[in-house]
Design a protein around this motif. Structure first.
Motif, PDB file in Angstrom:
ATOM      1  N   GLU A 114      32.784  52.001  40.032  1.00  0.00           N
ATOM      2  CA  GLU A 114      33.747  53.109  40.058  1.00  0.00           C
ATOM      3  C   GLU A 114      35.099  52.642  40.582  1.00  0.00           C
ATOM      4  N   GLU A 115      35.073  51.738  41.564  1.00  0.00           N
ATOM      5  CA  GLU A 115      36.311  51.193  42.114  1.00  0.00           C
ATOM      6  C   GLU A 115      37.067  50.409  41.042  1.00  0.00           C
ATOM      7  N   ALA A 116      36.316  49.625  40.257  1.00  0.00           N
ATOM      8  CA  ALA A 116      36.932  48.834  39.193  1.00  0.00           C
ATOM      9  C   ALA A 116      37.530  49.735  38.118  1.00  0.00           C
ATOM     10  N   LYS A 117      36.777  50.744  37.705  1.00  0.00           N
ATOM     11  CA  LYS A 117      37.268  51.654  36.675  1.00  0.00           C
ATOM     12  C   LYS A 117      38.485  52.440  37.174  1.00  0.00           C
ATOM     13  N   SER A 118      38.450  52.823  38.438  1.00  0.00           N
ATOM     14  CA  SER A 118      39.568  53.561  39.019  1.00  0.00           C
ATOM     15  C   SER A 118      40.840  52.714  38.990  1.00  0.00           C
ATOM     16  N   LEU A 119      40.703  51.431  39.294  1.00  0.00           N
ATOM     17  CA  LEU A 119      41.852  50.528  39.271  1.00  0.00           C
ATOM     18  C   LEU A 119      42.384  50.386  37.854  1.00  0.00           C
ATOM     19  N   LEU A 120      41.493  50.214  36.880  1.00  0.00           N
ATOM     20  CA  LEU A 120      41.918  50.090  35.486  1.00  0.00           C
ATOM     21  C   LEU A 120      42.621  51.361  35.007  1.00  0.00           C
ATOM     22  N   ASP A 121      42.085  52.509  35.400  1.00  0.00           N
ATOM     23  CA  ASP A 121      42.715  53.778  35.022  1.00  0.00           C
ATOM     24  C   ASP A 121      44.109  53.902  35.636  1.00  0.00           C
ATOM     25  N   GLU A 122      44.247  53.436  36.883  1.00  0.00           N
ATOM     26  CA  GLU A 122      45.545  53.482  37.558  1.00  0.00           C
ATOM     27  C   GLU A 122      46.563  52.610  36.835  1.00  0.00           C
ATOM     28  N   VAL A 123      46.119  51.414  36.437  1.00  0.00           N
ATOM     29  CA  VAL A 123      46.996  50.494  35.717  1.00  0.00           C
ATOM     30  C   VAL A 123      47.396  51.076  34.363  1.00  0.00           C
ATOM     31  N   SER A 124      46.407  51.610  33.638  1.00  0.00           N
ATOM     32  CA  SER A 124      46.667  52.187  32.326  1.00  0.00           C
ATOM     33  C   SER A 124      47.624  53.370  32.418  1.00  0.00           C
ATOM     34  N   LYS A 125      47.431  54.198  33.446  1.00  0.00           N
ATOM     35  CA  LYS A 125      48.291  55.370  33.625  1.00  0.00           C
ATOM     36  C   LYS A 125      49.717  54.946  33.953  1.00  0.00           C
ATOM     37  N   LYS A 126      49.866  53.946  34.835  1.00  0.00           N
ATOM     38  CA  LYS A 126      51.210  53.526  35.243  1.00  0.00           C
ATOM     39  C   LYS A 126      51.953  52.862  34.087  1.00  0.00           C
ATOM     40  N   MET A 127      51.290  51.893  33.437  1.00  0.00           N
ATOM     41  CA  MET A 127      51.958  51.168  32.361  1.00  0.00           C
ATOM     42  C   MET A 127      52.128  52.060  31.130  1.00  0.00           C
ATOM     43  N   GLY A 128      51.185  52.978  30.920  1.00  0.00           N
ATOM     44  CA  GLY A 128      51.282  53.879  29.777  1.00  0.00           C
ATOM     45  C   GLY A 128      52.349  54.941  29.935  1.00  0.00           C
ATOM     46  N   ALA A 129      52.818  55.145  31.162  1.00  0.00           N
ATOM     47  CA  ALA A 129      53.845  56.166  31.413  1.00  0.00           C
ATOM     48  C   ALA A 129      55.248  55.676  31.045  1.00  0.00           C
ATOM     49  N   TYR A 130      55.400  54.358  30.868  1.00  0.00           N
ATOM     50  CA  TYR A 130      56.709  53.846  30.491  1.00  0.00           C
ATOM     51  C   TYR A 130      57.057  54.312  29.078  1.00  0.00           C
ATOM     52  N   LYS A 131      58.330  54.566  28.851  1.00  0.00           N
ATOM     53  CA  LYS A 131      58.783  54.948  27.518  1.00  0.00           C
ATOM     54  C   LYS A 131      58.456  53.846  26.514  1.00  0.00           C
ATOM     55  N   ASN A 132      58.641  52.616  26.934  1.00  0.00           N
ATOM     56  CA  ASN A 132      58.260  51.459  26.126  1.00  0.00           C
ATOM     57  C   ASN A 132      58.135  50.251  27.046  1.00  0.00           C
ATOM     58  N   MET A 133      57.528  49.184  26.539  1.00  0.00           N
ATOM     59  CA  MET A 133      57.390  47.945  27.302  1.00  0.00           C
ATOM     60  C   MET A 133      57.648  46.758  26.384  1.00  0.00           C
ATOM     61  N   ASN A 134      58.411  45.822  26.890  1.00  0.00           N
ATOM     62  CA  ASN A 134      58.605  44.552  26.206  1.00  0.00           C
ATOM     63  C   ASN A 134      57.876  43.489  27.017  1.00  0.00           C
ATOM     64  N   ILE A 135      56.885  42.865  26.390  1.00  0.00           N
ATOM     65  CA  ILE A 135      56.012  41.930  27.100  1.00  0.00           C
ATOM     66  C   ILE A 135      56.061  40.562  26.430  1.00  0.00           C
ATOM     67  N   GLY A 136      56.370  39.546  27.216  1.00  0.00           N
ATOM     68  CA  GLY A 136      56.253  38.170  26.758  1.00  0.00           C
ATOM     69  C   GLY A 136      54.961  37.593  27.297  1.00  0.00           C
ATOM     70  N   PHE A 137      54.267  36.810  26.483  1.00  0.00           N
ATOM     71  CA  PHE A 137      52.977  36.275  26.934  1.00  0.00           C
ATOM     72  C   PHE A 137      52.773  34.844  26.441  1.00  0.00           C
ATOM     73  N   ALA A 138      51.896  34.146  27.136  1.00  0.00           N
ATOM     74  CA  ALA A 138      51.488  32.795  26.751  1.00  0.00           C
ATOM     75  C   ALA A 138      49.980  32.793  26.567  1.00  0.00           C
ATOM     76  N   GLN A 139      49.532  32.218  25.479  1.00  0.00           N
ATOM     77  CA  GLN A 139      48.102  32.175  25.173  1.00  0.00           C
ATOM     78  C   GLN A 139      47.600  30.738  25.219  1.00  0.00           C
ATOM     79  N   THR A 140      46.483  30.542  25.894  1.00  0.00           N
ATOM     80  CA  THR A 140      45.849  29.228  25.905  1.00  0.00           C
ATOM     81  C   THR A 140      44.392  29.376  25.488  1.00  0.00           C
ATOM     82  N   LEU A 141      43.813  28.284  25.023  1.00  0.00           N
ATOM     83  CA  LEU A 141      42.433  28.290  24.543  1.00  0.00           C
ATOM     84  C   LEU A 141      41.676  27.111  25.127  1.00  0.00           C
ATOM     85  N   SER A 142      40.437  27.361  25.525  1.00  0.00           N
ATOM     86  CA  SER A 142      39.576  26.276  25.975  1.00  0.00           C
ATOM     87  C   SER A 142      38.165  26.508  25.438  1.00  0.00           C
ATOM     88  N   ASN A 143      37.434  25.419  25.266  1.00  0.00           N
ATOM     89  CA  ASN A 143      36.047  25.496  24.814  1.00  0.00           C
ATOM     90  C   ASN A 143      35.327  24.257  25.312  1.00  0.00           C
TER      91      ASN A 143
END
Length: 218
Positions: free
Chosen positions: A23-52
């Motif tokens: 429940e603590e984990a889900k509550s944190l995820l919901d908090e993050v989703s609510k905060k970031m989802g409240a923005y009018k828009n978001m511009n996100i830069g990301f880096a992707q790496t792969l390992s196997n």
């Protein structure tokens, strides 16, 4: 009888503790989703790496793949692997500039290939996963709280997802996805800007322009 009672009590306490952590984990995820989802828009830069490990590919063997996505509600404009993906809320346009091709499909990208796309960051966890709190790590001078998500479907191509959340800003910082083939894909958010002023046609495509440029349109 006393041993059975102790065993039952231990199992009961373990179940309660796991439930609380879930429940603590889900509550944190919901908090993050609510905060970031409240923005009018978001511009996100990301880096992707792969390992196997099974294939002898270690993280860092290859330079990261960099991309950028702008999200506004269900709409997005994504630059990734040299292609541009534009979803206007109804149709998905994929622009391949190397081949001068544009493909148009109804609806958003799915997850049939067992891959979580950057555009799904705020919503993918809401269905099909169990949650548990992971480690709190110090990364690049930031305290990052990890949450582990385990697919409910035992046949899922995704074995585990780890979300790293900035404990101060409550923004997603890192997503680590482990596949059934032991491959591990890591997305690290390198920049995040919110509530930007965007052109009116930012989430649409001028097909006439590309026809003039001799693009093939499917």
């Amino acid at each position: 009888m006393k041993k059975i009672a102790i065993l039952f009590f231990s199992l009961f306490i373990t179940t309660i503790t796991f439930s609380q952590k879930s429940e603590e984990a889900k509550s944190l995820l919901d908090e993050v989703s609510k905060k970031m989802g409240a923005y009018k828009n978001m511009n996100i830069g990301f880096a992707q790496t792969l390992s196997n490990e099974d294939a002898g590919i270690k993280e860092g063997d290859e330079p990261p793949i960099r991309g950028e996505i702008t999200l506004q509600g269900e709409k997005y404009n994504l630059n990734y692997l040299g292609n541009t993906f534009i979803f206007d809320g109804k149709k998905l346009y994929v622009i391949n500039n190397d081949e001068k091709e544009i493909s148009i499909t109804e609806g958003d990208m799915g997850e049939d290939d067992g891959f979580i796309y950057p555009s799904k960051l705020l919503t993918f966890y809401k269905e099909g996963y169990n949650f548990e709190m992971g480690d709190l790590k110090n990364l690049q001078g930031r305290k990052i709280q990890f949450v582990t998500l385990n697919p409910i479907d035992s046949n899922s191509d995704i074995v585990k997802v780890e979300l790293g959340i900035d404990a101060k800003t409550k923004h997603i910082y890192k997503l680590i996805q482990t596949g059934s083939n032991t491959s591990k894909t890591t997305f690290t958010i390198t920049k995040l800007k919110s509530n930007q002023t965007l052109p009116n046609q930012f989430f649409s495509l001028d097909l006439a322009k590309y026809k003039q440029l001799k693009y093939t349109i499917d």
